[in-house]
Design an enzyme around this catalytic site. Sequence first.
Site, short mmCIF file in Angstrom:
data_model
loop_
_atom_site.label_atom_id
_atom_site.label_comp_id
_atom_site.label_asym_id
_atom_site.label_seq_id
_atom_site.Cartn_x
_atom_site.Cartn_y
_atom_site.Cartn_z
N THR A 1 -37.04 -9.02 -95.57
CA THR A 1 -36.26 -8.29 -94.57
C THR A 1 -34.95 -9.02 -94.35
O THR A 1 -34.90 -10.25 -94.32
CB THR A 1 -37.05 -8.17 -93.24
N HIS B 1 -50.77 -19.24 -91.20
CA HIS B 1 -51.35 -20.57 -91.42
C HIS B 1 -52.85 -20.50 -91.70
O HIS B 1 -53.44 -21.48 -92.16
CB HIS B 1 -51.08 -21.47 -90.21
#
Length: 266
Positions: free
Chosen positions: A187, A239
């Site tokens: 993006t 994560h």
Amino acid sequence: RRLAQQHNLDLALAQGTGPGGRITEADVQRALDARASPAAGVTPLTGVRKTIAERMLQSIQTMAQVTLTTEADVTEMVAIRKELLAQWRPHRLRPMDQDLVIKAVARALADHPSVNTVLDSSGLRHIEEVNIGVALALAEGLIVGVVHNANTKSLLAIAQEVRELAAKARDGKLAPEDVTGSSFTITSLASFDIDAFTPIINPPEVAILGVGRVVEKPAIHQGEIAKRSMMFLSLTFDHRALDGAPAAQFLQTVKRYLEEPRWMAA
């Protein structure tokens, strides 16, 4: 009372106009109509906007998102883009920085398969194809078009496909295959003079790259201060699926491919 109960309406919200201030069926219906109509200045979330809101909330609530940011010296990349102006003129196509970023990311994903992964209810699933989602801004919201097998396509082919996706999006003609199957998303807010930002992951992908504007400024190059073209890259990763080191290594590879981009024009 039956009408209010059917629609779970508190009768205290209805203003009685019957004898002695009693609430009539018409009063209840007016209260229901008022509840259904948005208040002045309030725009209800519907359609594409509602879908985006739900997906972004799902992304934030279900992932452990961390963002890494680095600055790349893209002076050579800008030079290549300018060189391609004449070469692509017969194709009626103007090269953009985003085209080169997609090409660099596609190659980096092939080098780092752990990033080209999705996380769903079954667990981590590696995607063999490098399918890059490209965020396209429309008046009604954001939609992600997909360049399938981007690592196997030339820079020109990628640019042509991105333009086709953008045209289809504007005309409302995107097919299901144009917006599904992405394994990683890019993006960019470069056109809005944004340097760095924190992009939100497009689930079930495990990472997304935010691309900032290219800015000319003084930088150390070969031991001397020189005017260079610099660009920030922001990688948000989940994560749960990736640790910081492999995510940083991937971002480092993207940076290197953009700083040494002559291979793209081959």
